[in-house]
Design a protein around this motif. Structure first.
Motif, PDB file in Angstrom:
ATOM      1  N   SER A 229       0.928  -1.244   0.022  1.00  0.00           N
ATOM      2  CA  SER A 229       0.029   0.084  -0.113  1.00  0.00           C
ATOM      3  C   SER A 229       0.750   1.358  -0.044  1.00  0.00           C
ATOM      4  CB  SER A 229      -0.930  -0.220   1.391  1.00  0.00           C
ATOM      5  OG  SER A 229      -1.606   1.167   1.475  1.00  0.00           O
TER       6      SER A 229
ATOM      7  N   LYS B 283       0.490   3.473   1.860  1.00  0.00           N
ATOM      8  CA  LYS B 283       0.821   3.956   3.493  1.00  0.00           C
ATOM      9  C   LYS B 283       1.796   3.140   4.021  1.00  0.00           C
ATOM     10  CE  LYS B 283      -3.634   5.289   5.254  1.00  0.00           C
ATOM     11  NZ  LYS B 283      -4.522   5.549   6.257  1.00  0.00           N
TER      12      LYS B 283
ATOM     13  N   TYR C  46      -4.110  11.488   1.954  1.00  0.00           N
ATOM     14  CA  TYR C  46      -4.556  10.309   1.896  1.00  0.00           C
ATOM     15  C   TYR C  46      -5.929  10.112   1.457  1.00  0.00           C
ATOM     16  CZ  TYR C  46      -0.137   8.018   3.294  1.00  0.00           C
ATOM     17  OH  TYR C  46       1.064   7.640   3.639  1.00  0.00           O
TER      18      TYR C  46
ATOM     19  N   PRO D 113      -9.625   8.264   0.509  1.00  0.00           N
ATOM     20  CA  PRO D 113     -10.289   6.868   0.471  1.00  0.00           C
ATOM     21  C   PRO D 113     -11.076   6.780  -0.787  1.00  0.00           C
ATOM     22  CG  PRO D 113     -11.580   8.450   1.884  1.00  0.00           C
ATOM     23  CD  PRO D 113     -10.365   9.152   1.618  1.00  0.00           C
TER      24      PRO D 113
ATOM     25  N   HIS E 205      -8.159   0.337  -0.177  1.00  0.00           N
ATOM     26  CA  HIS E 205      -9.311   1.467  -0.131  1.00  0.00           C
ATOM     27  C   HIS E 205      -8.566   3.091   0.113  1.00  0.00           C
ATOM     28  CE1 HIS E 205     -11.993  -1.871  -0.030  1.00  0.00           C
ATOM     29  NE2 HIS E 205     -11.246  -2.522   0.879  1.00  0.00           N
ATOM     30  N   THR E 206      -7.452   2.889   0.015  1.00  0.00           N
ATOM     31  CA  THR E 206      -6.788   4.440   0.123  1.00  0.00           C
ATOM     32  C   THR E 206      -5.508   4.799  -0.816  1.00  0.00           C
ATOM     33  OG1 THR E 206      -7.221   4.275   2.470  1.00  0.00           O
ATOM     34  CG2 THR E 206      -5.478   5.963   1.657  1.00  0.00           C
TER      35      THR E 206
END
Length: 290
Positions: free
Chosen positions: A123, A125, A140, A142, A149-150
């Protein structure tokens, strides 16, 4: 030929002149299993629905042992359950073919259902992004478009630097690493069926200088490529490079990056979804999805 010869006799056992006919259920389970072992997993699963004999044969361990990666015990022991022997080989394959999240859900791996090749996704993140904590530069967002999902969205910045690293016990083989990127924001928000378009007006700076992709491993493998990002409005997988895993019993370390550090101009409107690592022979199938 024994009792089975009567099945092939021109006369049926009841004295009539009609020949007996073999049915699928009459084929020995061991023979069915042997035939299934030459098929791809999706084909095996389809045939398993024919009848009880095929369903029972499809669960034979020797069929799935050949489909699983050589180090599947490590994958099961570290990420599923502590004792892999508690799962049958067919159940093990099924469980590993579904996404297995780890690292607080910011990474996941799975086996390709057709080939058994191991794929891994990281991801945004889990990446080190310069300026990510300053909302003037990054956000970030959604979205249903990402498996995590991000996405990370760049509004505007002078110095673009995105770095990541991965240590994982890959099966032996040749792997490709790709960044999943898009110019523009996103088209779907969670819970909304109707797409919301926009964000393309903020896309700028990518036609002045190319971005640089880089991949390195501790054993000296490396790849560097440069390319201009084009505003296609779609998610795209950008191939960074390949690396080879020789020892499936030792974790492989990889470092990778996406940079554009020429500070003569700003750039903005970049969406970063994830980084994909997959067997090199599967790269085309991922690109075909988008």
């Amino acid at each position: 030929m024994g009792a089975n010869s009567s099945l092939l006799s021109p006369d049926s056992s009841d004295g009539s002149n009609h020949p007996s006919k073999l049915k699928l259920g009459d084929i020995p389970e061991s023979c069915v299993a042997l035939v299934l072992s030459y098929l791809d997993p999706p084909e095996i699963c389809k045939l398993a629905r024919l009848n009880r004999a095929f369903r029972a044969a499809s669960s034979a361990d020797f069929i799935w042992d050949a489909k699983l990666p050589s180090n599947y015990h490590h994958l099961v022991d570290d990420y599923l359950i502590k004792n892999p022997t508690k799962l049958g080989k067919n159940e093990t394959y099924a469980r590993l073919s579904r996404p297995v999240p780890f690292d607080s859900g910011n990474k996941e791996f799975w086996l390709d259902k057709r080939t058994g090749g191991l794929c891994l996704s990281i991801s945004s993140k889990a990446l080190a992004i310069t300026g990510i904590d300053d909302r003037r530069y990054w956000n970030y967002i959604p979205t249903d478009e990402s498996r995590f999902h991000t996405i990370a969205y760049l509004q505007q910045i002078w110095w673009l630097e995105v770095e990541g690293d991965m240590e994982f016990q890959f099966p032996a083989g040749t792997y490709s690493l790709l960044f999943k990127l898009r110019l523009g924001r996103f088209t779907k928000k969670p819970g909304r069926r109707v797409a919301t378009h926009g964000g393309h007006e903020s896309v700028h700076g990518w036609d002045i200088k190319p971005v640089q992709f880089q991949l390195t491993t501790p054993d000296g493998q490396q790849a560097i490529s440069k390319r201009f990002l084009e505003n296609t409005g779609n998610w795209e997988y950008h191939h960074v490079g390949d690396f080879v895993v020789d020892d499936p019993n030792t974790p492989t370390k990889i470092k990778f990056s996406l940079t554009q550090i020429d500070c003569t101009h700003t750039k903005g409107g970049l969406s970063i979804d994830s980084v994909l690592i997959c067997p090199s022979d599967l790269v085309k199938s991922f690109r075909a999805i988008l």
